[in-house]
Design a protein around this motif. Structure first.
Motif, PDB file in Angstrom:
ATOM      1  N   LYS A 101       0.727  -1.505  -0.164  1.00  0.00           N
ATOM      2  CA  LYS A 101      -0.082   0.053  -0.065  1.00  0.00           C
ATOM      3  C   LYS A 101       0.819   1.424   0.033  1.00  0.00           C
ATOM      4  N   LEU A 102       2.216   1.385   0.031  1.00  0.00           N
ATOM      5  CA  LEU A 102       2.987   2.267  -0.120  1.00  0.00           C
ATOM      6  C   LEU A 102       3.326   2.652  -1.496  1.00  0.00           C
ATOM      7  N   LEU A 103       2.953   3.893  -1.747  1.00  0.00           N
ATOM      8  CA  LEU A 103       3.495   4.448  -3.373  1.00  0.00           C
ATOM      9  C   LEU A 103       4.514   5.275  -2.922  1.00  0.00           C
ATOM     10  N   VAL A 104       5.683   4.808  -3.399  1.00  0.00           N
ATOM     11  CA  VAL A 104       6.825   5.568  -3.300  1.00  0.00           C
ATOM     12  C   VAL A 104       7.337   6.431  -4.261  1.00  0.00           C
ATOM     13  N   ASP A 105       7.892   7.507  -3.923  1.00  0.00           N
ATOM     14  CA  ASP A 105       8.331   8.586  -4.760  1.00  0.00           C
ATOM     15  C   ASP A 105       9.560   9.226  -4.120  1.00  0.00           C
ATOM     16  N   GLU A 106      10.917   8.502  -4.397  1.00  0.00           N
ATOM     17  CA  GLU A 106      12.280   8.924  -3.540  1.00  0.00           C
ATOM     18  C   GLU A 106      12.638  10.116  -4.007  1.00  0.00           C
ATOM     19  N   PHE A 107      12.407  10.817  -5.152  1.00  0.00           N
ATOM     20  CA  PHE A 107      12.841  11.817  -5.784  1.00  0.00           C
ATOM     21  C   PHE A 107      12.078  13.154  -5.264  1.00  0.00           C
ATOM     22  N   ALA A 108      11.148  13.020  -4.762  1.00  0.00           N
ATOM     23  CA  ALA A 108      10.225  14.191  -4.811  1.00  0.00           C
ATOM     24  C   ALA A 108      10.324  14.837  -3.229  1.00  0.00           C
ATOM     25  N   ASP A 109      11.005  14.452  -2.439  1.00  0.00           N
ATOM     26  CA  ASP A 109      11.281  15.147  -0.968  1.00  0.00           C
ATOM     27  C   ASP A 109       9.811  15.302  -0.429  1.00  0.00           C
ATOM     28  N   LEU A 110       9.192  14.113  -0.594  1.00  0.00           N
ATOM     29  CA  LEU A 110       7.582  14.367   0.221  1.00  0.00           C
ATOM     30  C   LEU A 110       7.699  14.689   1.637  1.00  0.00           C
ATOM     31  N   ASN A 111       8.815  14.363   2.445  1.00  0.00           N
ATOM     32  CA  ASN A 111       8.985  14.705   3.579  1.00  0.00           C
ATOM     33  C   ASN A 111       9.120  16.367   4.037  1.00  0.00           C
ATOM     34  N   LEU A 112       9.592  17.030   2.902  1.00  0.00           N
ATOM     35  CA  LEU A 112       9.676  18.372   3.030  1.00  0.00           C
ATOM     36  C   LEU A 112       8.389  19.116   2.711  1.00  0.00           C
ATOM     37  N   THR A 113       7.273  18.345   2.359  1.00  0.00           N
ATOM     38  CA  THR A 113       6.091  19.085   1.928  1.00  0.00           C
ATOM     39  C   THR A 113       4.985  18.490   2.680  1.00  0.00           C
ATOM     40  N   TYR A 114       5.101  17.303   3.178  1.00  0.00           N
ATOM     41  CA  TYR A 114       3.788  16.815   4.015  1.00  0.00           C
ATOM     42  C   TYR A 114       4.360  16.223   5.202  1.00  0.00           C
ATOM     43  N   PRO A 115       3.417  16.497   6.358  1.00  0.00           N
ATOM     44  CA  PRO A 115       3.764  15.945   7.727  1.00  0.00           C
ATOM     45  C   PRO A 115       3.834  14.306   7.551  1.00  0.00           C
ATOM     46  N   THR A 116       5.099  13.783   8.224  1.00  0.00           N
ATOM     47  CA  THR A 116       5.388  12.454   8.088  1.00  0.00           C
ATOM     48  C   THR A 116       4.737  11.576   9.227  1.00  0.00           C
ATOM     49  N   SER A 117       4.733  10.359   8.970  1.00  0.00           N
ATOM     50  CA  SER A 117       4.593   9.296   9.969  1.00  0.00           C
ATOM     51  C   SER A 117       5.684   8.721  10.848  1.00  0.00           C
ATOM     52  N   ASP A 118       5.348   8.401  12.146  1.00  0.00           N
ATOM     53  CA  ASP A 118       6.554   7.785  12.890  1.00  0.00           C
ATOM     54  C   ASP A 118       6.601   6.438  12.747  1.00  0.00           C
ATOM     55  N   THR A 119       5.724   5.659  11.935  1.00  0.00           N
ATOM     56  CA  THR A 119       6.054   4.311  11.621  1.00  0.00           C
ATOM     57  C   THR A 119       6.129   4.041  10.176  1.00  0.00           C
ATOM     58  N   GLY A 120       7.066   3.532   9.906  1.00  0.00           N
ATOM     59  CA  GLY A 120       7.290   3.150   8.520  1.00  0.00           C
ATOM     60  C   GLY A 120       6.906   1.725   7.883  1.00  0.00           C
ATOM     61  N   ASP A 121       6.216   1.060   8.822  1.00  0.00           N
ATOM     62  CA  ASP A 121       5.704  -0.359   8.514  1.00  0.00           C
ATOM     63  C   ASP A 121       4.436  -0.047   7.845  1.00  0.00           C
ATOM     64  N   GLU A 122       4.245  -0.791   6.433  1.00  0.00           N
ATOM     65  CA  GLU A 122       3.211  -0.428   5.703  1.00  0.00           C
ATOM     66  C   GLU A 122       1.825  -1.071   6.325  1.00  0.00           C
ATOM     67  N   GLY A 123       2.386  -2.333   7.032  1.00  0.00           N
ATOM     68  CA  GLY A 123       1.173  -3.021   7.804  1.00  0.00           C
ATOM     69  C   GLY A 123       0.433  -2.430   9.151  1.00  0.00           C
ATOM     70  N   ASP A 124       1.234  -1.303   9.507  1.00  0.00           N
ATOM     71  CA  ASP A 124       0.656  -0.724  10.716  1.00  0.00           C
ATOM     72  C   ASP A 124      -0.346   0.309  10.779  1.00  0.00           C
ATOM     73  N   ASP A 125      -1.347  -0.102  11.143  1.00  0.00           N
ATOM     74  CA  ASP A 125      -2.728   0.870  11.011  1.00  0.00           C
ATOM     75  C   ASP A 125      -2.752   1.684  12.288  1.00  0.00           C
ATOM     76  N   GLU A 126      -1.993   1.950  13.124  1.00  0.00           N
ATOM     77  CA  GLU A 126      -1.838   2.755  14.409  1.00  0.00           C
ATOM     78  C   GLU A 126      -1.878   4.100  13.817  1.00  0.00           C
ATOM     79  N   GLU A 127      -2.754   4.865  14.602  1.00  0.00           N
ATOM     80  CA  GLU A 127      -3.136   6.336  14.071  1.00  0.00           C
ATOM     81  C   GLU A 127      -1.599   7.059  14.656  1.00  0.00           C
ATOM     82  N   ASP A 128      -1.365   8.157  13.783  1.00  0.00           N
ATOM     83  CA  ASP A 128      -0.141   8.817  14.199  1.00  0.00           C
ATOM     84  C   ASP A 128      -0.672  10.243  14.486  1.00  0.00           C
ATOM     85  N   THR A 129      -0.651  10.644  16.014  1.00  0.00           N
ATOM     86  CA  THR A 129      -1.187  11.844  16.478  1.00  0.00           C
ATOM     87  C   THR A 129      -2.387  12.554  15.887  1.00  0.00           C
TER      88      THR A 129
END
Length: 290
Positions: A101-129
């Protein structure tokens, strides 16, 4: 002495006043409808022209998707309520990988545009803040010719909080050495898919985001086709697609439209016990001078 009005004269005066009142009300309604129709056409023209100009300025393809949405079903006592909708989309980037379920764009610097998740596991359904349920639309913008010739609106729901999707790197000391160094990774971020929306995402596919929306007043629609029930409320009404045109150096662009660059707007008006779609007008080509 001035004589009084007879009953017949009073009736004639009242009839004349009633006719004048009816004419005044009819004229006011016609004027009101005319102003409303001009406003609808101006708004549609403005959005189409802005979408075309965005393609010329950014040198990236853009598209407008039109559809009609039924807000209230037809009943025995009331007519249906329908309104035209449109969304303009600009190509933003390309996916470098798709992992579950992860749509990766390694060249777009998405972390500088959008808030990031604390969990990198695609199967983790835990809510982040508390923001894991916040979503936005991601549009496929891979084949603009297919978008121009089609009419179905396809878009996926992704989380607004992006997920970490670091990828392993393989370093070889020689052609015969297939042992990768441990711990070598490249930083990457990904959109986390919530609802595919009919889109099958693959590595290399272009994606885009909406940058402007248009909602016509109730009773105004794109084209003449619409649903009379809310069971299946959406009816596609075509697309307009634009790409970067040719700049000859004069400062003016020419071309850029892919297929159709106009849309016809209709008004739903009472006709007996039902509604009838009456043509209001067709938008102008965004390539023409103002």
């Amino acid at each position: 002495m001035r004589r009084g009005f007879t009953l017949l004269e009073l009736l004639v005066v009242m009839l004349i006043m009633a006719l004048m009142g009816t004419a005044a009300v009819g004229g006011y309604r016609a004027m009101q409808r005319g102003m409303e129709e001009r406003g609808v056409m101006q708004n549609a023209n403005s959005v189409i022209r802005a979408t075309y100009q965005r393609a010329q300025i950014d040198r990236q393809p853009t598209a407008i998707f039109f559809w009609n949405e039924t807000l209230r079903s037809q009943t025995a006592d009331e007519n249906e309520v329908v309104a035209g909708r449109a969304v303009a989309v600009r190509r933003h980037g390309r996916l470098s990988n798709v992992v579950g379920k992860l749509l990766v764009d390694e060249f777009a610097d998405l972390n500088l545009t959008y808030p990031t998740s604390d969990t990198g596991d695609e199967g983790d359904d835990e809510e982040d803040t508390g923001s894991a349920n916040d979503v936005m639309y991601l549009y496929p913008m891979d084949n603009i010719n297919s978008i121009a010739s089609g009419s179905n609106l396809k878009r996926s729901l992704v989380r607004t909080r992006i997920a970490k999707a670091d990828e392993d790197l393989l370093f070889y000391s020689g052609l015969s050495n297939k042992n990768a160094e441990d711990g070598a990774k490249t930083a990457a971020w990904a959109f986390q898919l919530e609802e595919p929306g009919g889109v099958t995402w693959k590595a290399g596919m272009a994606y885009g985001f909406e940058f402007v929306t248009l909602e016509l007043p109730a009773g105004y629609i794109f084209g003449s086709d619409y649903s009379r029930t809310t069971d299946n409320p959406i009816r596609p009404a075509g697309t307009c697609v634009f790409k970067a045109g040719v700049n000859s150096g004069s400062g003016l662009n020419t071309g850029g439209s892919v297929g159709n660059d106009k849309v016809t707007i209709y008004s739903l008006r009472p006709n007996g016990a039902s509604l009838e779609a009456k043509k209001v007008g067709t938008t102008d080509s965004p390539e023409q001078d103002l």
